[in-house]
Design a protein around this motif. Structure first.
Motif: not given
Length: 250
Positions: A4-14
């Motif tokens: 899976i590829l996960i994209a999120d600009d929030n470091p904590l969320s990622l």
């Protein structure tokens, strides 16, 4: 092997989402903005994309549209810190199979990903986690709610501690960031910053801070409302939450 590829600009969320995939036994790659996600999705085949709605450079919907135009049909799920009925409808119309609201629990992720992966929880969720007492440190109330946060990380206190350390770094920068945003009167930038902070707070069980972010975002969107006192309230809540987090680390 499924990936899976996960994209999120929030470091904590990622970090939370990548840790969650480890617990679910799924191989995962992370991207911290939409452009990086697009590049990675072009280079490697994935079984699923988990894309945040709002990211720098390219939004989740923009990434999905680009991929579809070049013939990449990988199924995708959207995430967002605040999902309205209108936003959900727009994201589904764009081509997302599901829309998930952050913060996410591990159980929610497991249910959402089940159609795409054969999963076995490496660290099963403990039924006792829902009875863990909250941490009530200051006059602001239970700033850090372990009972709310732990089920989201499968009851793993080590992961929760790591996420909260990231939140410490984020909150330490809040006074300067909000001073700049307040001075510039850039409501769009303030709204975006609140969006990211709300997601971070939610993952860490900082429910009072998350609620303050939601309240201020709604005031910004309502014409004619003064936000000055509510910005100060948010600063105080962020400061109190930071003290609570640092006390836990001692």
């Amino acid at each position: 092997m499924s990936r899976i590829l996960i994209a999120d600009d929030n470091p904590l969320s990622l970090q939370f989402l990548l840790e969650a995939m480890t617990q679910l036994g799924i191989d995962a790659d992370g991207a911290d903005d939409g452009a990086a996600a697009l590049t990675q999705a072009n280079r490697q085949r994935y079984d699923l994309l988990l894309l945040d709605n709002r990211m720098p450079k390219l939004s989740g919907p923009d990434v999905l549209k680009h991929l579809r135009t070049i013939g990449i049909s990988t199924p995708a799920i959207a995430t967002s810190a605040e999902v309205t009925p209108a936003l959900r409808a727009d994201l589904l119309a764009t081509g997302f199979a599901q829309v998930l609201e952050k913060p996410l629990s591990l159980a929610t992720l497991e249910n959402a990903l089940r159609p795409y992966f054969a999963m076995t929880l490496i660290k099963p969720i403990s039924p006792e986690t829902s009875h863990i007492p909250t941490t009530d440190i200051t006059k602001f109330g239970p700033l850090l709610d372990d009972a709310a946060a732990l089920p989201g990380v499968g009851g793993d206190r080590i992961i929760l501690h790591a996420l909260r350390q990231l939140l410490v770094d984020e909150l330490a920068a809040i006074p300067d960031e909000f001073a700049r945003l307040d001075k510039s009167r850039d409501h769009a930038a303030l709204r975006e910053r609140l969006h990211r902070l709300q997601a971070s707070a939610g993952f860490c069980g900082a429910s009072v801070l998350a609620a303050a972010c939601t309240k201020l975002r709604r005031l910004i969107d309502a014409p004619g409302n003064s936000t000055e006192s509510h910005i100060e309230e948010l600063r105080q809540t962020a400061a109190a939450t930071l003290v609570a987090l640092r006390d836990l680390s001692r």
